[in-house]
Scaffold this motif. Sequence first.
Motif, PDB file in Angstrom:
ATOM      1  N   PHE A 172      40.751 -30.236  12.087  1.00 59.34           N
ATOM      2  CA  PHE A 172      41.467 -31.448  11.033  1.00 59.34           C
ATOM      3  C   PHE A 172      40.847 -32.865  10.197  1.00 59.34           C
ATOM      4  O   PHE A 172      40.186 -33.240  10.613  1.00 59.34           O
ATOM      5  CB  PHE A 172      42.496 -31.911  12.273  1.00 59.34           C
ATOM      6  CG  PHE A 172      43.546 -30.625  13.274  1.00 59.34           C
ATOM      7  CD1 PHE A 172      44.379 -30.833  12.488  1.00 59.34           C
ATOM      8  CD2 PHE A 172      42.106 -30.194  14.265  1.00 59.34           C
ATOM      9  CE1 PHE A 172      45.557 -30.364  13.774  1.00 59.34           C
ATOM     10  CE2 PHE A 172      43.443 -30.184  15.101  1.00 59.34           C
ATOM     11  CZ  PHE A 172      44.392 -29.697  14.648  1.00 59.34           C
ATOM     12  N   GLN A 173      41.200 -32.765   9.211  1.00 59.53           N
ATOM     13  CA  GLN A 173      40.552 -33.350   8.199  1.00 59.53           C
ATOM     14  C   GLN A 173      42.210 -34.643   7.816  1.00 59.53           C
ATOM     15  O   GLN A 173      42.870 -33.903   6.889  1.00 59.53           O
ATOM     16  CB  GLN A 173      40.207 -33.294   7.063  1.00 59.53           C
ATOM     17  CG  GLN A 173      39.543 -33.697   6.214  1.00 59.53           C
ATOM     18  CD  GLN A 173      38.220 -34.601   6.639  1.00 59.53           C
ATOM     19  OE1 GLN A 173      37.374 -33.850   6.230  1.00 59.53           O
ATOM     20  NE2 GLN A 173      38.062 -36.364   6.430  1.00 59.53           N
ATOM     21  N   VAL A 174      42.338 -35.232   8.655  1.00 55.16           N
ATOM     22  CA  VAL A 174      42.823 -36.927   8.229  1.00 55.16           C
ATOM     23  C   VAL A 174      42.477 -37.403   6.835  1.00 55.16           C
ATOM     24  O   VAL A 174      41.988 -37.424   5.595  1.00 55.16           O
ATOM     25  CB  VAL A 174      42.927 -37.952   8.694  1.00 55.16           C
ATOM     26  CG1 VAL A 174      43.545 -39.096   8.717  1.00 55.16           C
ATOM     27  CG2 VAL A 174      42.964 -37.335  10.132  1.00 55.16           C
ATOM     28  N   GLU A 175      43.720 -37.112   5.516  1.00 55.69           N
ATOM     29  CA  GLU A 175      43.659 -38.088   4.634  1.00 55.69           C
ATOM     30  C   GLU A 175      44.648 -39.505   4.518  1.00 55.69           C
ATOM     31  O   GLU A 175      44.632 -40.092   3.751  1.00 55.69           O
ATOM     32  CB  GLU A 175      44.651 -36.870   3.377  1.00 55.69           C
ATOM     33  CG  GLU A 175      43.689 -35.433   3.589  1.00 55.69           C
ATOM     34  CD  GLU A 175      45.260 -34.779   2.704  1.00 55.69           C
ATOM     35  OE1 GLU A 175      44.377 -33.103   1.577  1.00 55.69           O
ATOM     36  OE2 GLU A 175      46.038 -34.639   2.615  1.00 55.69           O
ATOM     37  N   ARG A 176      45.677 -39.708   5.338  1.00 56.57           N
ATOM     38  CA  ARG A 176      46.089 -40.773   5.400  1.00 56.57           C
ATOM     39  C   ARG A 176      46.885 -41.227   6.972  1.00 56.57           C
ATOM     40  O   ARG A 176      46.853 -40.516   7.810  1.00 56.57           O
ATOM     41  CB  ARG A 176      47.566 -40.650   4.334  1.00 56.57           C
ATOM     42  CG  ARG A 176      48.305 -41.750   4.060  1.00 56.57           C
ATOM     43  CD  ARG A 176      49.708 -41.537   2.862  1.00 56.57           C
ATOM     44  NE  ARG A 176      50.630 -42.865   3.012  1.00 56.57           N
ATOM     45  CZ  ARG A 176      51.590 -43.298   2.289  1.00 56.57           C
ATOM     46  NH1 ARG A 176      52.159 -41.873   1.862  1.00 56.57           N
ATOM     47  NH2 ARG A 176      51.558 -44.109   2.445  1.00 56.57           N
ATOM     48  N   VAL A 177      46.464 -42.100   7.312  1.00 55.41           N
ATOM     49  CA  VAL A 177      46.922 -42.559   8.078  1.00 55.41           C
ATOM     50  C   VAL A 177      47.728 -44.168   7.773  1.00 55.41           C
ATOM     51  O   VAL A 177      47.491 -45.054   7.005  1.00 55.41           O
ATOM     52  CB  VAL A 177      45.747 -43.310   9.196  1.00 55.41           C
ATOM     53  CG1 VAL A 177      46.729 -44.371   9.907  1.00 55.41           C
ATOM     54  CG2 VAL A 177      44.834 -42.302   9.569  1.00 55.41           C
ATOM     55  N   GLU A 178      48.762 -44.016   7.942  1.00 52.65           N
ATOM     56  CA  GLU A 178      49.916 -45.342   8.510  1.00 52.65           C
ATOM     57  C   GLU A 178      50.305 -45.882   9.431  1.00 52.65           C
ATOM     58  O   GLU A 178      50.819 -45.773  10.406  1.00 52.65           O
ATOM     59  CB  GLU A 178      51.408 -44.045   7.699  1.00 52.65           C
ATOM     60  CG  GLU A 178      51.091 -43.238   6.430  1.00 52.65           C
ATOM     61  CD  GLU A 178      52.476 -43.796   6.019  1.00 52.65           C
ATOM     62  OE1 GLU A 178      53.274 -43.913   5.389  1.00 52.65           O
ATOM     63  OE2 GLU A 178      52.369 -42.076   6.751  1.00 52.65           O
ATOM     64  N   VAL A 179      50.324 -47.207   9.876  1.00 52.52           N
ATOM     65  CA  VAL A 179      49.945 -47.943  11.066  1.00 52.52           C
ATOM     66  C   VAL A 179      51.241 -48.191  10.965  1.00 52.52           C
ATOM     67  O   VAL A 179      51.784 -48.847   9.854  1.00 52.52           O
ATOM     68  CB  VAL A 179      48.591 -48.807  11.289  1.00 52.52           C
ATOM     69  CG1 VAL A 179      49.429 -49.751  12.954  1.00 52.52           C
ATOM     70  CG2 VAL A 179      47.592 -47.738  11.483  1.00 52.52           C
ATOM     71  N   GLY A 180      51.969 -48.786  12.338  1.00 52.27           N
ATOM     72  CA  GLY A 180      53.131 -49.843  11.506  1.00 52.27           C
ATOM     73  C   GLY A 180      54.430 -49.276  10.686  1.00 52.27           C
ATOM     74  O   GLY A 180      55.087 -49.901   9.773  1.00 52.27           O
ATOM     75  N   VAL A 181      54.919 -47.734  10.900  1.00 56.94           N
ATOM     76  CA  VAL A 181      55.314 -46.827   9.669  1.00 56.94           C
ATOM     77  C   VAL A 181      56.885 -46.998  10.386  1.00 56.94           C
ATOM     78  O   VAL A 181      56.721 -47.265  11.413  1.00 56.94           O
ATOM     79  CB  VAL A 181      54.853 -45.514   9.208  1.00 56.94           C
ATOM     80  CG1 VAL A 181      54.511 -44.911  10.568  1.00 56.94           C
ATOM     81  CG2 VAL A 181      55.815 -45.001   8.450  1.00 56.94           C
ATOM     82  N   THR A 182      57.708 -46.761   9.454  1.00 57.99           N
ATOM     83  CA  THR A 182      59.544 -46.781  10.132  1.00 57.99           C
ATOM     84  C   THR A 182      59.419 -45.475  10.430  1.00 57.99           C
ATOM     85  O   THR A 182      58.986 -44.491   9.430  1.00 57.99           O
ATOM     86  CB  THR A 182      60.240 -47.395   9.230  1.00 57.99           C
ATOM     87  OG1 THR A 182      59.887 -48.518   8.872  1.00 57.99           O
ATOM     88  CG2 THR A 182      61.020 -47.132  10.348  1.00 57.99           C
ATOM     89  N   LEU A 183      59.798 -44.473  11.381  1.00 61.92           N
ATOM     90  CA  LEU A 183      60.119 -43.312  12.118  1.00 61.92           C
ATOM     91  C   LEU A 183      61.699 -43.203  12.036  1.00 61.92           C
ATOM     92  O   LEU A 183      62.418 -43.922  13.288  1.00 61.92           O
ATOM     93  CB  LEU A 183      59.744 -43.409  13.144  1.00 61.92           C
ATOM     94  CG  LEU A 183      57.138 -43.176  12.640  1.00 61.92           C
ATOM     95  CD1 LEU A 183      56.851 -42.612  14.029  1.00 61.92           C
ATOM     96  CD2 LEU A 183      57.082 -42.383  11.759  1.00 61.92           C
ATOM     97  N   ALA A 184      62.402 -42.078  11.825  1.00 61.42           N
ATOM     98  CA  ALA A 184      62.644 -41.912  12.112  1.00 61.42           C
ATOM     99  C   ALA A 184      63.480 -41.203  13.521  1.00 61.42           C
ATOM    100  O   ALA A 184      62.551 -41.056  14.699  1.00 61.42           O
ATOM    101  CB  ALA A 184      63.751 -40.255  11.047  1.00 61.42           C
ATOM    102  N   PRO A 185      64.494 -42.390  14.563  1.00 62.05           N
ATOM    103  CA  PRO A 185      64.219 -42.178  16.000  1.00 62.05           C
ATOM    104  C   PRO A 185      63.985 -40.439  16.665  1.00 62.05           C
ATOM    105  O   PRO A 185      64.379 -40.230  17.262  1.00 62.05           O
ATOM    106  CB  PRO A 185      65.008 -42.468  16.357  1.00 62.05           C
ATOM    107  CG  PRO A 185      66.340 -43.198  15.252  1.00 62.05           C
ATOM    108  CD  PRO A 185      64.918 -43.111  13.967  1.00 62.05           C
ATOM    109  N   ASP A 186      65.383 -40.111  15.902  1.00 61.52           N
ATOM    110  CA  ASP A 186      65.805 -38.561  16.110  1.00 61.52           C
ATOM    111  C   ASP A 186      64.286 -37.925  16.093  1.00 61.52           C
ATOM    112  O   ASP A 186      64.919 -36.695  16.222  1.00 61.52           O
ATOM    113  CB  ASP A 186      67.129 -37.663  15.300  1.00 61.52           C
ATOM    114  CG  ASP A 186      66.484 -38.341  13.519  1.00 61.52           C
ATOM    115  OD1 ASP A 186      66.087 -38.404  13.445  1.00 61.52           O
ATOM    116  OD2 ASP A 186      67.430 -37.673  13.356  1.00 61.52           O
ATOM    117  N   ILE A 187      63.120 -37.886  15.647  1.00 62.06           N
ATOM    118  CA  ILE A 187      61.999 -37.271  14.751  1.00 62.06           C
ATOM    119  C   ILE A 187      61.885 -36.574  16.676  1.00 62.06           C
ATOM    120  O   ILE A 187      61.186 -35.367  16.555  1.00 62.06           O
ATOM    121  CB  ILE A 187      61.639 -37.383  14.234  1.00 62.06           C
ATOM    122  CG1 ILE A 187      59.954 -38.714  14.554  1.00 62.06           C
ATOM    123  CG2 ILE A 187      61.951 -37.996  12.639  1.00 62.06           C
ATOM    124  CD1 ILE A 187      59.327 -38.954  14.885  1.00 62.06           C
TER     125      ILE A 187
END
Length: 805
Positions: A783-798
């Motif tokens: 795995f190679q991480v390209e982007r990390v988003e902290v505090g992002v808004t996530l749809a609850p149904d995911i």
Amino acid sequence: MTQRVFSRLIFCLAALLAIHHQLSMPATAQSAAVPPAAPALAERLDRLAAEFDRNRIDLHVPGAVLAIVRGEDVIFARGFGLADVEKKTPVTPETRFFIGSTTKAFTATLVGMLVDEGRMQWDDPVEKYLPEFKLKVQTTDPNDRATLRDVMSHRTGFTRMGLLELSTGMSSDEILRRASSAEPIAPFRQRFLYNNEHFLAAGAAAGVAAGTSWHALVKARILDPLGMTSTRTSVREAWNDPRTARGYTWDEAGQRVRPLTFETMGFNIDGIAPAGSIGSTATDMTAWLRFLLRGGVQDGKPLISPAALSTIWTRQIPIGGTAGYGMGWILRDWQGQRLIAHDGAIGGFSAHVGLLPDSKIGFVVLTNTISGLPSIAAQIVPQFLVGDLPPVPKSAGDLEPYLGRYIANFASFSNEVFTISEQNGRLVFDMPSKLESPLSPPRADGRWPLFMSDQLAVSFDRDNTGKVVGLKLHEAGIEYEVPREGAVHTPEVPLTALQKYVGRYGDAAGANDFAIFIRNQRLAVRLPNTASFDLLPPDATGRLLPRSKMGFTITFEESPTGAVSAMNFQRPGALPVMRLTPVASTLPTVDEIMALRRLPSASATATMRITGTVRFPQSGVAGRFSSSTAGDDRLRTDVDLDVSVQMRTILNKGRASRTVADAQSTELTGKQLAQMRLGHPSVLFGDWRKYYDGIRVVRAGVFGGRKVFGVQLESAGLPPMLVAVDAETGDVLQTQQTMWSAEQGAAVALQVATTYSDYREVGGMRVPHRYITSNDTTGRVMFQVERVEVGVTLAPDIFEIARAR
């Protein structure tokens, strides 16, 4: 179709003692000793059928068929249970099942026929027939090429490529193209590593050599001459035929079987047809067995030469123990006879084909779910037909005293719970990270053999009141003591006298780190590989031996004042003694480890999304991934691969599911659910004290050039995880653990190591941007991480998990 070699061991039941009676006669005459009459065949078959069906029921197998031939005669062919649970259709010898990897023997036979005709040679490079199939074998000889012999004996150094079997739209040519771009994980011709795609290459090469296809070749050369008219070479073609049994998977949570459809079966078996696509009946398979026992002769005409068949049945690579692999067959010894056999499985079906050519016996087992039944049959059929009949099962008395939990602390086990339970009137032994098996009735020596393995037996220890206080696990002359939960040992040596030996011992180079500690009221040793063993009290010469009879010995050197100055570790064999001296304890406490790790605040890990690339080098597959988390109990990971395969795992508080390709979503329970919860990033990179029952700092060492502390994380009912923590930064650099994985409906234990690197500061946290997971079953996942988003808004149904139907 999967050959799980590591979990299916050959075993035999304890032989009965022959009883000879000598009758007293007058002095002038005395009768000769009369041996007991051998059990009649009818009795043997009746006993076998009853034992087979008992195991079928215990293992939740809806339907099965067992057929046996002896020479030219079919001496047994009977269906058990249901081919279709919903329609109540019984299994008969004419019911079609899929035989999985036992297809490989057909492919090897085809190649042998073409070798006889001079169209192929065993040691021809596969690329002679498939120019695009050039394997990059791991070798120092630039002239080495993977041959037909290599690919059909799984000795190329390439491991499983299961991802190539998931895409239902991928052609065999595309699978071969991908397989040829894969990377090996072992040196050429040095290790047995099972690989379906390489058997596909052998079958495709045979088709090229014969100027036709593998499907046409197997039909013309084997099926038609043998009269196997109900046998098909395509899963798709046979799946919905009313003569084909319906495939099922056992739902442990719901305690019921669930039917599979062709789509939800989840594997493109036709894409690797020469490795496992045949569907057949017990009746047809008896024709195949008799053909093989005749040495390849049909209707007086040899279809394959004895020499070619002998080559197929000759060991090409060792597997482990006494077993080896020929070409499409596993080769073992059974009580001095050759046992030539193979398992097979695809989604919803499993099989076993076995031959005892010295006794002219062949047998086949076909079932409509994946279970241990074919492997059990592989043991009991030879025993009941050729060996001494096991004793008629009798009541083992009250089983209640044996039932309960036993706490294992030996080898790699640390506070792991072994369980003895009762099922259908017999004891069942559950070793969580290895196997679960019924116990056969106890032998005269008090040992209860495991039904699944002749290598293992269990005995029980009692105190002076008769209460069961522990068990012993016996394996090849080695004994492991497993105390019952709550049992208290009486010290054999006063603990005050043992205390001076406790501590760490190492060599001058710092390469070996041993620990002596007290466990179960006795001394124990932890080896550099973290395996640990309880020790016996010192003998008359001062030697301490492991209670498990592992073969090593320990002695201590003491100064005139009684202080311990060195520990001598004598390894088995003629290896030199390792002299180790006391090492001042420099291991930090658990609290110091946590402070070193600089744990993120709860707000920093509230929500997060990580995206990047993923590569499976051992399968020649790559793609992208996205992982979203909320708190420490919700996680969703999506992987989209360039072979048109999608994989999704979801954790939503107390539930988890996995979906792969077109297969139906599988809800994870038990150990898989527990390990997924502990695998949440907020757990792994958070405060372990909140999630684990036990945390121990066990060693100091070096990993990747960095000084590390080894921390063992323990959770009840699960194998422990060993974590390497950077001694300077507190970063997790590696984890090692036994992971439970769902493999075609069955839980499989895998030894998994994951490394973490390229740490960067993101949102107040140190986040690894590269991690690599590896195991011998599937190789590495990078795995190679390209982007990390902290505090992002996530749809609850995911994180929603649909209720199982």
